[in-house]
Design an enzyme around this catalytic site. Structure first.
Site, PDB file in Angstrom:
ATOM      1  N   CYS A   1      39.031 -43.315  12.425  1.00  0.00           N
ATOM      2  CA  CYS A   1      37.751 -43.582  13.074  1.00  0.00           C
ATOM      3  C   CYS A   1      37.079 -42.304  13.575  1.00  0.00           C
ATOM      4  CB  CYS A   1      37.962 -44.490  14.271  1.00  0.00           C
ATOM      5  SG  CYS A   1      38.805 -46.009  13.876  1.00  0.00           S
TER       6      CYS A   1
ATOM      7  N   ARG B   1      37.324 -38.072   7.126  1.00  0.00           N
ATOM      8  CA  ARG B   1      38.488 -38.615   7.812  1.00  0.00           C
ATOM      9  C   ARG B   1      38.981 -39.915   7.170  1.00  0.00           C
ATOM     10  NH1 ARG B   1      38.592 -38.359  13.901  1.00  0.00           N
ATOM     11  NH2 ARG B   1      38.257 -36.194  14.348  1.00  0.00           N
TER      12      ARG B   1
ATOM     13  N   TRP C   1      38.190 -47.150  10.700  1.00  0.00           N
ATOM     14  CA  TRP C   1      39.348 -47.290   9.804  1.00  0.00           C
ATOM     15  C   TRP C   1      40.161 -48.417  10.401  1.00  0.00           C
ATOM     16  CZ3 TRP C   1      44.761 -46.336  10.045  1.00  0.00           C
ATOM     17  CH2 TRP C   1      45.387 -46.207   8.803  1.00  0.00           C
TER      18      TRP C   1
ATOM     19  N   ASN D   1      37.603 -45.204  19.410  1.00  0.00           N
ATOM     20  CA  ASN D   1      38.723 -44.754  18.581  1.00  0.00           C
ATOM     21  C   ASN D   1      39.987 -44.982  19.383  1.00  0.00           C
ATOM     22  OD1 ASN D   1      36.897 -43.758  16.804  1.00  0.00           O
ATOM     23  ND2 ASN D   1      37.383 -41.597  17.145  1.00  0.00           N
ATOM     24  N   GLY D   2      41.053 -45.376  18.704  1.00  0.00           N
ATOM     25  CA  GLY D   2      42.323 -45.555  19.406  1.00  0.00           C
ATOM     26  C   GLY D   2      42.775 -46.997  19.344  1.00  0.00           C
TER      27      GLY D   2
ATOM     28  N   LYS E   1      42.217 -39.247   6.909  1.00  0.00           N
ATOM     29  CA  LYS E   1      42.559 -37.827   6.972  1.00  0.00           C
ATOM     30  C   LYS E   1      43.366 -37.509   8.218  1.00  0.00           C
ATOM     31  CE  LYS E   1      42.410 -33.558   5.827  1.00  0.00           C
ATOM     32  NZ  LYS E   1      43.378 -33.260   4.763  1.00  0.00           N
TER      33      LYS E   1
ATOM     34  N   GLU F   1      48.651 -41.026  -3.731  1.00  0.00           N
ATOM     35  CA  GLU F   1      47.555 -41.087  -2.754  1.00  0.00           C
ATOM     36  C   GLU F   1      46.198 -41.270  -3.423  1.00  0.00           C
ATOM     37  OE1 GLU F   1      48.004 -38.364   1.156  1.00  0.00           O
ATOM     38  OE2 GLU F   1      48.280 -37.277  -0.692  1.00  0.00           O
TER      39      GLU F   1
ATOM     40  N   GLU G   1      56.128 -33.829  -2.825  1.00  0.00           N
ATOM     41  CA  GLU G   1      54.704 -33.612  -2.527  1.00  0.00           C
ATOM     42  C   GLU G   1      53.847 -33.936  -3.760  1.00  0.00           C
ATOM     43  OE1 GLU G   1      52.774 -33.371  -0.177  1.00  0.00           O
ATOM     44  OE2 GLU G   1      51.025 -32.254  -0.798  1.00  0.00           O
TER      45      GLU G   1
ATOM     46  N   HIS H   1      72.114 -41.780 -10.380  1.00  0.00           N
ATOM     47  CA  HIS H   1      72.556 -42.721  -9.349  1.00  0.00           C
ATOM     48  C   HIS H   1      71.517 -43.803  -9.091  1.00  0.00           C
ATOM     49  CE1 HIS H   1      76.037 -40.268  -8.609  1.00  0.00           C
ATOM     50  NE2 HIS H   1      75.268 -39.197  -8.432  1.00  0.00           N
TER      51      HIS H   1
ATOM     52  N   LYS I   1      50.933 -36.733  -3.783  1.00  0.00           N
ATOM     53  CA  LYS I   1      49.542 -36.442  -4.188  1.00  0.00           C
ATOM     54  C   LYS I   1      49.090 -37.461  -5.227  1.00  0.00           C
ATOM     55  CE  LYS I   1      48.295 -34.447  -1.731  1.00  0.00           C
ATOM     56  NZ  LYS I   1      49.033 -33.965  -0.600  1.00  0.00           N
TER      57      LYS I   1
HETATM   58  C1  G6P Z   1      47.461 -38.253   6.903  1.00  0.00           C
HETATM   59  C2  G6P Z   1      46.793 -37.415   5.823  1.00  0.00           C
HETATM   60  C3  G6P Z   1      47.828 -36.530   5.145  1.00  0.00           C
HETATM   61  C4  G6P Z   1      48.558 -35.685   6.181  1.00  0.00           C
HETATM   62  C5  G6P Z   1      49.171 -36.549   7.284  1.00  0.00           C
HETATM   63  C6  G6P Z   1      49.683 -35.713   8.442  1.00  0.00           C
HETATM   64  O1  G6P Z   1      48.311 -39.171   6.326  1.00  0.00           O
HETATM   65  O2  G6P Z   1      46.169 -38.237   4.872  1.00  0.00           O
HETATM   66  O3  G6P Z   1      47.190 -35.689   4.218  1.00  0.00           O
HETATM   67  O4  G6P Z   1      49.574 -34.966   5.551  1.00  0.00           O
HETATM   68  O5  G6P Z   1      48.175 -37.426   7.819  1.00  0.00           O
HETATM   69  O6  G6P Z   1      48.584 -35.078   9.049  1.00  0.00           O
HETATM   70  P1  G6P Z   1      48.657 -33.744   9.860  1.00  0.00           P
HETATM   71  O7  G6P Z   1      47.241 -33.489  10.295  1.00  0.00           O
HETATM   72  O8  G6P Z   1      49.560 -34.004  11.038  1.00  0.00           O
HETATM   73  O9  G6P Z   1      49.200 -32.694   8.979  1.00  0.00           O
END
Ligand code: G6P
Length: 611
Positions: free
Chosen positions: A2, A27, A74, A99-100, A606, A491, A484, A507, A488
């Site tokens: 948000c 975000r 969000w 927000n929150g 984000k 996501e 990672e 395994h 990616k």
């Molecule tokens: C969200 C984002 C990710 C990020 C994660 C941790 O899930 O989409 O890209 O890695 O938060 O965020 P930070 O700001 O703590 O690295």
């Protein structure tokens, strides 16, 4: 996650609010809305589409006014539907954005329903709107101050009332919020970037602050004294150049692509000023703290967690110090064994991720682990503020939800940490230090050479775009890079992807391999390459198609069903920083081929500032 923008001015604030929402789009959000006060009435527009559609709606409905609040939502409580979009309104009198998460919303809701308030959404936010209205006598500031006393949980709110046309009241507790001071107008927002087009005069509000904004005046109140009454307080005004250029796309199709290509610059900026390996890179008193450190505990989420996993390999090998790595959301709730000699390292792009922040506080306050270090991309964030030591990565603003340049700059900072601890432990002599620094400084050039492989990766991406699943394999320090790479891909392209240390293949995951399964293998020319080649044969024997990221000098016999991209240089211990770039490009181009929303993937945010 948000986002909030609110403004009070002598001009129509709607264009400012909409521009602010555009700047917060990165975000991630699933609905948005605006409310204003004009002629003693509230006006509102809300949408489950994008901000530019909300702008059209405002235009059509004539939503305007000199005082207004706006929001990107969000969904947490209640589906992403218009009825749940903010602003939420109470009896045509109070409008509010939030927000929150309010933890005691059910209890307050029942009390308000008993008083006759009618709820039109499933949100916890509507509870606050009605609560402020219920606390209102003749002054919105007093109403908000009273209402926040009933709230448990986290909030950043901005509130307007129909009979106070030149006033916005805002408050924060547990969710970030900044105040922006303009000329003849004042604003609040979730971050400085949202209002960077209007002002660079920023106040970072503290926990519990309540702010009264008028066009020509602003006052911050905090609970002072024994009775906890709100009193006016001073807050430092900082000049924050809120990255106006960073939100421009330039020649790129998406922010993610732009950010992938910015990585050589970001890494080089992160290394700027590193003349020698020294604890002072992490803060004035780092030497004492590092010397007492017997163990490291990394806490992080998402991509930052994978940076921590990579760092474990480096630190244990180079410095000989044991490291534990924990997912912050798990650590904060599990019973663990505290150790005052452990250095707690939080890693975060934003520095505001709720779980990582809570894990840091848990380690420090509940478990008494006072030695804390944050590796973070935002110098003004809560995590940096609350840690004894810090290293600020210089990635610049990252807009794409899928983190790229934040990751490689985190890795760069973590490698510096490994070298620093190694030096303090007598495991890095002057000649080796010089060699390591030279290699680090050459890294941006090596990264540019990997970026030049983009056309080859695009050819792979075409084939991935029609797949349902993918496996990623790596060994040693490249196992976190495989993780990672899989993250990616899932996501942004929504392809189901899993990563395994290649030795684990037999395994379990080998059962998934058939001729429809692409298997991405991170295969640098290191001591584990021969082992990895056996794992690759296991895949080929089951018909799996191999996509191998190798180094120029990795000796690999290509056979049918095997596609190899060779990174120009073998980069030794720093090789993860190069191999991850190839995997970022693969995810990016697969997503582009599939036509998914690269920068704002469905359901993701984000900056995850709620639990
Ligand atoms: C969200 C984002 C990710 C990020 C994660 C941790 O899930 O989409 O890209 O890695 O938060 O965020 P930070 O700001 O703590 O690295």
């Amino acid at each position: 996650m948000c986002g909030i923008v609110a403004a009070v001015s002598y001009r129509n604030v709607v264009p400012t609010l909409l521009e602010g929402l555009r700047r917060l789009e990165y975000r991630g959000y699933d609905s948005c809305g605006v409310a204003t006060v004009a002629d003693g009435k509230l006006q509102r527009a809300r949408s489950v589409a994008r901000v530019h559609e909300l702008a059209e709606q405002c235009e059509e409905d004539g939503v305007a006014g000199q005082t207004g609040i706006a929001h990107t939502r969000w969904a947490t409580h209640g589906a992403p539907e218009v009825c749940n979009a903010h602003p939420l309104v109470s009896r045509d009198h109070v409008a509010l954005v939030h927000n929150g998460i309010i933890e005691n919303h059910e209890e307050i809701r029942r009390q308000l329903q008993d008083k006759g308030y009618v709820f039109t959404s499933q949100t916890d936010t509507e509870v606050i709107a009605h609560l402020v209205n219920d606390c209102y006598e003749d002054d919105l500031l007093k109403a908000v101050m009273k209402a926040v006393g009933f709230l448990k949980g986290s909030y950043a709110i901005a509130v307007i009332a129909s009979d106070e046309p030149h006033r916005v009241i805002a408050a924060r507790q547990g969710s970030p919020m900044v105040l922006g001071i303009g000329e003849g107008e004042n604003l609040v927002a979730s971050d400085a970037m949202a209002i960077g087009g209007v002002t660079d005069q920023i106040v970072y509000l503290s926990e519990g602050d309540v702010v009264d904004l008028k066009p020509d005046a602003w006052t911050v109140y905090a609970r002072e004294g024994e009775d906890g009454a709100f009193m006016p307080v001073e807050r430092e005004i900082r000049v924050v150049h809120a990255y106006a250029g960073a939100v421009e796309l330039g020649p790129y199709r998406h922010f993610m692509q732009k950010e992938i290509f910015e990585q050589p610059r970001a890494v080089s900026d992160t290394l700027e000023g590193v003349a020698a390996i020294s604890p002072t890179l992490f803060g004035g008193n780092a030497e004492d703290i590092f010397k007492q450190t017997k163990r490291l505990l990394f806490l992080a989420c998402g991509t930052s967690y994978y940076a921590a996993l990579t760092a474990k390999y480096w630190i244990e090998e180079l410095a000989g110090i044991p490291c534990d790595v924990e997912i912050a959301s798990e650590y904060r709730y599990r019973v663990s064994v505290p150790d005052p000699d452990t250095l707690v390292v939080t890693i975060s792009q934003s520095g505001e991720t709720a779980d990582t922040l809570a894990a840091l506080r848990h380690a420090r306050d509940a478990l008494g682990m006072q030695k804390t270090l944050t590796i973070c991309n935002v110098a003004t964030s809560a995590m940096v503020h609350e840690s004894l030591l810090s290293y600020i990565t210089r990635a610049g603003v990252e807009i794409g939800v899928a983190s790229t340049k934040a990751f490689t700059t985190q890795l760069t900072a973590l490698y510096l940490l490994a070298l620093t601890l190694a030096k303090l432990n007598g495991r890095l002599n002057a000649a080796k230090e010089e060699e390591e620094l030279k290699r680090l400084r050459h890294l941006p050039v090596a990264m540019s050479a990997v970026l030049a492989l983009e056309p080859q990766v695009m050819a792979w991406a075409e084939r991935f775009a029609v797949k349902q699943d993918a496996l990623f394999l790596g060994r040693g320090v490249h196992y976190p890079i495989a993780l990672e790479g899989a993250l990616k891909l899932k996501e942004i392209s929504y392809i189901h992807a899993e990563a395994y240390p290649a030795g684990e293949l037999k395994h379990g995951p080998l059962a998934l391999v058939d001729n429809t399964m692409p298997v991405v293998t991170v295969a640098p020319n290191d001591s584990l390459l021969e082992k990895l080649k056996s794992n690759m044969q296991e895949v080929r024997a089951r018909g799996g198609e191999l996509y191998v990221c190798a180094d120029g000098d990795s000796v690999i016999d290509t056979v049918d069903g095997m596609h190899v991209i060779r990174l120009p240089e073998n980069y030794g211990r720093l090789s993860p920083i190069l191999h991850c770039v190839a995997l970022q490009l693969l995810a990016y181009h697969t997503s582009v081929s599939k036509g998914t929303d690269v920068d704002k993937p469905r359901n993701l945010a984000k900056s995850v500032t709620v639990e």
